[in-house]
Design a protein around this motif. Structure first.
Motif, PDB file in Angstrom:
ATOM      1  N   VAL A 257      81.951   6.009  13.381  1.00  0.00           N
ATOM      2  CA  VAL A 257      80.624   5.530  13.771  1.00  0.00           C
ATOM      3  C   VAL A 257      80.406   5.661  15.272  1.00  0.00           C
ATOM      4  O   VAL A 257      81.349   5.733  16.061  1.00  0.00           O
ATOM      5  N   SER A 329      76.099  11.059   9.921  1.00  0.00           N
ATOM      6  CA  SER A 329      76.803  10.147  10.830  1.00  0.00           C
ATOM      7  C   SER A 329      76.289   8.727  10.637  1.00  0.00           C
ATOM      8  O   SER A 329      75.238   8.504  10.026  1.00  0.00           O
ATOM      9  N   GLN A 330      77.042   7.760  11.180  1.00  0.00           N
ATOM     10  CA  GLN A 330      76.700   6.351  11.041  1.00  0.00           C
ATOM     11  C   GLN A 330      76.798   5.643  12.395  1.00  0.00           C
ATOM     12  O   GLN A 330      77.370   6.181  13.341  1.00  0.00           O
ATOM     13  N   THR A 344      77.095  -0.795   8.250  1.00  0.00           N
ATOM     14  CA  THR A 344      76.583   0.114   9.274  1.00  0.00           C
ATOM     15  C   THR A 344      75.073  -0.003   9.359  1.00  0.00           C
ATOM     16  O   THR A 344      74.436  -0.609   8.489  1.00  0.00           O
ATOM     17  N   SER A 346      71.223   2.109  10.411  1.00  0.00           N
ATOM     18  CA  SER A 346      70.569   3.411  10.517  1.00  0.00           C
ATOM     19  C   SER A 346      70.348   3.759  11.985  1.00  0.00           C
ATOM     20  O   SER A 346      70.069   2.887  12.814  1.00  0.00           O
ATOM     21  N   ASN A 347      70.476   5.035  12.304  1.00  0.00           N
ATOM     22  CA  ASN A 347      70.332   5.508  13.682  1.00  0.00           C
ATOM     23  C   ASN A 347      68.877   5.897  13.939  1.00  0.00           C
ATOM     24  O   ASN A 347      68.376   6.850  13.340  1.00  0.00           O
ATOM     25  N   GLU A 352      66.374  10.765   8.449  1.00  0.00           N
ATOM     26  CA  GLU A 352      67.093  10.495   7.209  1.00  0.00           C
ATOM     27  C   GLU A 352      66.606  11.404   6.093  1.00  0.00           C
ATOM     28  O   GLU A 352      65.438  11.800   6.062  1.00  0.00           O
ATOM     29  N   TRP A 357      70.510   9.169   4.388  1.00  0.00           N
ATOM     30  CA  TRP A 357      71.604   9.732   5.161  1.00  0.00           C
ATOM     31  C   TRP A 357      71.063  10.331   6.457  1.00  0.00           C
ATOM     32  O   TRP A 357      70.182  11.195   6.425  1.00  0.00           O
ATOM     33  N   ASN A 358      71.613   9.902   7.593  1.00  0.00           N
ATOM     34  CA  ASN A 358      71.191  10.414   8.897  1.00  0.00           C
ATOM     35  C   ASN A 358      71.719  11.828   9.128  1.00  0.00           C
ATOM     36  O   ASN A 358      72.929  12.049   9.146  1.00  0.00           O
TER      37      ASN A 358
END
Length: 483
Positions: A257, A329-330, A344, A346-347, A352, A357-358
């Motif tokens: 992460v 990624s996370q 985790t 979200s970025n 997404e 999923w990023n």
């Protein structure tokens, strides 16, 4: 197509793809096979992607497993897959048409030893895998074989409590030895256990443990994965005795992460989170449990049964190479997240996909660099791909989004190789559409080849080349120069 500005792939680089028997083979009631953990997962019609993923993290109860084994009204997609069991010859020929140099798939434990407890293997199943591997070799495709990809016999769950039981080590060792003896003269690259670090994200599939089987589930999970580490070391030890050129690897799903910010609490949480992700590979490449892991076990009332013989075994039988899966990624935020793998955020800097999923190509460069710096071992990209809803328009599938995703990730692999990372293979996940592991959907498609089956099993099973088929063919032909 565009030119790869990091065109650093060696001449012998293995371009290819990967699937799992549990998601592709089907033929669940043929050749003496018995149910495995994947065979009891129904398609959950009417639920959102997020709801399906949440249920996956919760695992399955013993009652649900027993019910699903006898259920005749629901659809269980992984029992049918794409019928690869019967179509592997023509499917592999399509992959060879793209120029595949390697193909990763798994052998289904519940075919070879249907209940896990048998003392003699199922010859019908061994013959099938002989034919499958021979077909790959006839097409000049290097096999990469996974021994366990979410195919633990369901009997192991119901009557032994899953991998938490040390008796399962001996069962799996017998299975692994059988594979090496039978196919070791044909298969060089072996992955013992798929994504061995998924113990708290996919506990049922990964460890064959039901969510209500143990009072202290986290302890049961870490005991189970310890037993998997021991089983892997036993197989590595046995491989050294055989007169074959064998490479025995371990595999993790990238779970590292980023910190949410440069705030020290975020940075420290990311560091601690990442160390617990490196735990599995620290043991399998360094041969010992690190102190940070021992501290975590003590602080969380986790007591693992580790014998002196097992300590020696792990130390003396480390793995030959690392395989990783990477999709996204996370990030962790110390205000809301914990050290648990599933905790985790979200970025906000990334886009997404439909499953949350990023998308982060540079994240692959980052994780390859970190693993290479830590272990100095060869690396196989065992999975990387883009799941999406594909549409057929005038008989064609225009999947520019998949091409864009893969081209950017392949470029970052070249960037890592430029820095000295020894990447030896790239296996695009699901080069032919298969059932999704996490959602049981066919509509979550990854392939360069479309398979005409819907989420409820309807369709002609016809294979259709997507635009990405010819794109990947050119990538392989130019050895990554054109992406």
């Amino acid at each position: 197509m565009r030119k790869n500005k990091f065109n650093n792939f060696p001449e012998n680089f293995l371009w290819g793809g990967a699937i799992a028997a549990s998601q592709a083979d089907g033929a669940f009631d043929i050749g003496g096979k018995q149910p495995n953990t994947s065979d009891v997962q129904p398609y959950l019609k009417g639920l959102s992607n997020q709801e399906i993923q949440q249920l996956e993290k919760q695992g399955m109860t013993l009652k649900q497993v027993t019910k699903n084994l006898n259920d005749t009204s629901s659809y269980y997609p992984k029992r049918y897959g794409i019928d690869f069991y019967h179509t592997f010859e023509s499917d592999l020929e399509l992959l060879a048409e793209m120029g595949f140099r390697t193909f990763r798939t798994s052998i289904d434990w519940s075919r070879i030893f249907p209940n896990g407890t048998e003392t003699e293997p199922n010859e019908v199943a061994l013959d099938y895998y002989d034919r499958l591997i021979d077909k790959m070799l006839s097409l000049n495709i290097e096999p990469i074989i996974t021994m366990l990809h979410y195919e633990t016999p369901i009997n192991v769950t119901l009557n032994y409590g899953g991998w938490q039981n040390k008796q399962v080590i001996d069962m799996f060792e017998r299975y692994g030895k059988t594979l090496l003896e039978r196919f070791g003269n044909k298969v060089k690259y072996w992955i013992v256990i798929n994504q061995i670090n998924m113990i708290q994200v996919e506990p049922f599939l990964s460890l064959a443990i039901c969510s209500d089987q143990y009072e202290n589930m986290e302890q049961a999970e870490y005991q189970a994965v310890h037993n998997q580490l021991v089983a892997s070391a036993k197989i590595r030890k046995y491989a050294k005795k055989l007169p074959f050129d064998l490479e025995i690897g371990t595999m993790v799903a990238d779970g590292t992460v980023y910190p949410y910010s440069c705030k020290p609490d975020d940075v420290i949480l990311a560091m601690k989170h990442n160390r617990m992700q490196y735990l599995f590979t620290d043991v399998q490449f360094n041969g010992v449990y690190p102190q940070y892991a021992k501290n975590y076990f003590t602080e969380n009332d986790i007591s693992i049964n580790i014998t002196p013989d097992e300590i020696s075994l792990l130390k003396e039988n480390t793995m030959d190479y690392l395989a990783i899966s990477y999709y996204f990624s996370q990030m962790v935020n110390s205000d809301i997240d914990s050290e648990k793998p599933e905790s985790t955020s979200s970025n906000p800097n990334l886009i997404e996909n439909a499953w949350g999923w990023n998308i982060d190509p540079q994240g692959l460069y980052n994780t390859l660099s970190q693993y290479a710096d830590r272990y100095h071992k060869p690396i196989i990209i065992a999975e990387n791909g883009f799941g999406a809803y594909d549409e057929i328009v005038d008989g064609k599938i225009h999947d520019d989004y998949r091409i864009d995703y893969l081209s950017k990730h392949i470029e970052q692999i070249g960037r890592a190789i430029y820095d000295g990372v020894e990447v030896i293979a790239f296996c695009a996940w699901g080069p032919i559409d298969i059932v999704s592991c996490s959602s049981q959907q066919m509509s979550k498609r990854y392939g360069f080849i479309y398979v005409d089956i819907d989420d409820e099993g309807n369709g002609t099973k016809k294979r259709i080349k997507k635009d990405s088929f010819n794109w990947y063919k050119e990538v392989i032909h130019t050895n990554g120069a054109n992406i």
